[in-house]
Design a protein around this motif. Structure first.
Motif, PDB file in Angstrom:
ATOM      1  N   GLU A  60      -4.311  44.020  22.400  1.00 43.37           N
ATOM      2  CA  GLU A  60      -4.136  43.212  21.186  1.00 43.37           C
ATOM      3  C   GLU A  60      -5.255  43.522  20.198  1.00 43.37           C
ATOM      4  O   GLU A  60      -6.424  43.488  20.550  1.00 43.37           O
ATOM      5  CB  GLU A  60      -4.161  41.738  21.572  1.00 43.37           C
ATOM      6  N   PHE A  82      -5.245  42.041  16.936  1.00 43.25           N
ATOM      7  CA  PHE A  82      -5.446  40.855  16.101  1.00 43.25           C
ATOM      8  C   PHE A  82      -5.262  39.642  17.016  1.00 43.25           C
ATOM      9  O   PHE A  82      -4.166  39.312  17.422  1.00 43.25           O
ATOM     10  CB  PHE A  82      -4.439  40.848  14.950  1.00 43.25           C
ATOM     11  N   MET A  83      -6.374  38.997  17.365  1.00 41.40           N
ATOM     12  CA  MET A  83      -6.361  37.985  18.418  1.00 41.40           C
ATOM     13  C   MET A  83      -5.839  36.639  17.930  1.00 41.40           C
ATOM     14  O   MET A  83      -5.932  36.315  16.748  1.00 41.40           O
ATOM     15  CB  MET A  83      -7.785  37.783  18.953  1.00 41.40           C
ATOM     16  N   ARG A 123      -1.049  41.671  12.115  1.00 38.25           N
ATOM     17  CA  ARG A 123      -0.901  42.061  13.512  1.00 38.25           C
ATOM     18  C   ARG A 123       0.029  43.275  13.637  1.00 38.25           C
ATOM     19  O   ARG A 123      -0.256  44.218  14.370  1.00 38.25           O
ATOM     20  CB  ARG A 123      -0.349  40.852  14.279  1.00 38.25           C
ATOM     21  N   MET A 162      -0.866  46.994  15.028  1.00 32.05           N
ATOM     22  CA  MET A 162      -0.102  47.487  16.175  1.00 32.05           C
ATOM     23  C   MET A 162       0.526  48.847  15.864  1.00 32.05           C
ATOM     24  O   MET A 162       0.691  49.680  16.751  1.00 32.05           O
ATOM     25  CB  MET A 162       1.032  46.505  16.502  1.00 32.05           C
ATOM     26  N   ASN A 212      -9.958  42.611  16.224  1.00 30.92           N
ATOM     27  CA  ASN A 212     -10.459  43.332  17.382  1.00 30.92           C
ATOM     28  C   ASN A 212     -10.641  44.812  17.054  1.00 30.92           C
ATOM     29  O   ASN A 212     -10.557  45.676  17.923  1.00 30.92           O
ATOM     30  CB  ASN A 212      -9.495  43.160  18.562  1.00 30.92           C
ATOM     31  N   GLY A 267     -16.080  41.572  17.778  1.00 30.14           N
ATOM     32  CA  GLY A 267     -14.660  41.673  17.420  1.00 30.14           C
ATOM     33  C   GLY A 267     -13.786  40.835  18.329  1.00 30.14           C
ATOM     34  O   GLY A 267     -14.032  40.731  19.527  1.00 30.14           O
ATOM     35  N   GLY A 268     -12.772  40.231  17.746  1.00 31.47           N
ATOM     36  CA  GLY A 268     -11.799  39.483  18.546  1.00 31.47           C
ATOM     37  C   GLY A 268     -12.335  38.210  19.167  1.00 31.47           C
ATOM     38  O   GLY A 268     -11.728  37.654  20.079  1.00 31.47           O
TER      39      GLY A 268
END
Lengths: 306, 96
Positions: free
Chosen positions: A12, A14-15, A31, A35, A63, B19-20
């Motif tokens: 993933e 974009f969390m 997202r 992806m 992320n 990040g994240g």
């Protein structure tokens, strides 16, 4: 053609845990774009809903490497990042093959960041600029932008007894970008995930500046129930309010042609922001909006047939 | 004599976040309706996964595993977009 099974094998990027409204399309768009990218990416986002909800200190939903910046300059920031990358690559200090993506809302792209976007394309930076277009300044509480369509109610174009929502037509930014002759430009929307993923991949392959305008319904500003986000996005395409097309090497191509062109009222009556139009004393606002949609669609049909 | 100013190479690096890290902020308590996923009905088309704004559909080894209630805000897109012939996701009132 991308398959969902294949897309789902990656980690993933974009969390969850970001602070967007339930059913927000801008986060779906972000997202999906991440992806779709097959190469490692560096991302920047202009001030706007997406930037605010995804980067509330000390958290970040991104992320991937992410650069924070102001409202008007995401295109300029990413130009700089891309130029630095090219210089370091030339010196052999970076070996990896990277891609650069700038995100901006319609406020940060159509209005406030327009000159930096224009500059980025003109200097031919290899950056993909993604505009998630929700047709108003949603982050500050729904004010009109130049992307807001005719007849839409916002707090700065309020529908009342004097005016039926916004009195001007919206600006056609995709055509303004195309006038710069970018390597790739397209319009898409979140409801057609395959169209979106294909276009992002094409844009990242293109050797030069690219631009994608993603129609992103806003459940709060457009006033509809959150689960209808995808339906509203698809209806925009079926009514030709948001034609899905791309521009490459001087050629236009319509990527999704609706089987039958529905009247725009089918799209308008799902949303509270157009509710007053159906009670207005005449049908001028709806007719004007329909005429604009028809004119742009006819022109697009002609251009794509060339 | 004033000390010479530091050049850009000496400046400290600005604020850098992990990040994240939003995964540590759980938005599940925003929910007023809760999606219930039925493994038996699910055909693993992944439509719910691609349209979820909160990355809350858990997918592993090519199969849907369930819903991550830590992040799900209960928007209902997954239940709405699940193909009409499948209907593997139903929304129910959240009770707490």
């Amino acid at each position: 053609m991308a398959s969902l099974k294949q897309l789902a094998t990656q980690k993933e990027k974009f969390m969850g845990g970001h602070r967007a409204c339930a059913g927000c399309a801008a986060t779906i768009a972000a997202r999906m774009v991440l992806m779709a990218a097959e190469q490692p990416v560096v991302v920047g986002a202009a001030t706007g809903c997406l930037e605010v909800v995804s980067t509330i200190y000390p958290y970040s939903a991104w992320n991937v490497p992410y650069v924070h910046n102001a409202f008007e300059n995401v295109a300029a920031t990413m130009s700089g990042v891309e130029a630095a990358y090219r210089a370091l690559k030339k010196k052999g200090m970076i070996k990896k093959d990277l891609r650069f993506i700038a995100f901006g809302g319609d406020g940060g792209t159509y209005d406030i960041g327009l000159q930096s976007l224009s500059g980025m394309i003109e200097r031919r930076h290899r950056v993909l600029y993604v505009c998630y277009n929700n047709e108003a300044y949603m982050n500050t509480g729904i004010q009109r932008s130049s992307a807001t369509p005719r007849g839409a109610h916002t707090t700065t174009s309020p529908a009342g007894t004097e005016i039926p929502g916004k009195i001007q037509l919206r600006k056609n930014l995709t055509e303004i970008v195309i006038a710069h002759e970018p390597a790739y430009a397209a319009q898409t929307t979140i409801g057609y995930w395959n169209d979106l993923v294909t276009k992002v991949r094409k844009a990242l392959e293109a050797d030069g500046p690219s631009f994608i305008n993603i129609y992103s319904p806003c459940r709060l500003g457009w006033a509809y129930v959150p689960e209808k986000t995808i339906k509203v996005s698809k209806l925009a395409v079926e009514t030709c309010i948001w034609p899905l097309y791309e521009y490459e090497n001087g050629k236009y191509r319509i990527t999704v042609k609706p089987k039958e062109k529905k009247p725009i009222t089918e799209f308008l009556n799902l949303q509270g922001r157009f509710g007053h139009l159906f009670k207005w004393h005449d049908d001028v606002p709806i007719k004007e909006y329909q005429a604009e949609v028809d004119m742009i669609w006819e022109r697009l049909l002609k251009r794509s047939a060339e | 004599m004033k000390k010479e100013k530091e050049g850009w190479k000496e400046l400290p690096i600005g604020l850098v976040l992990e990040g994240g890290s939003s995964k540590r902020f759980e938005t599940g308590d925003w929910r007023s309706e809760k999606p219930i996923w039925d493994e038996k009905k699910c055909t693993n088309c992944f439509i719910c996964w691609i349209y979820c704004p909160d990355s809350a559909i858990i997918v592993k080894d090519g199969k849907v595993q369930g819903i991550d209630y830590r992040y799900c805000k209960g928007c209902g897109i997954c239940a709405e977009e699940c193909p009409p012939k499948v209907q593997a996701i139903k929304m129910v009132r959240e009770e707490k």
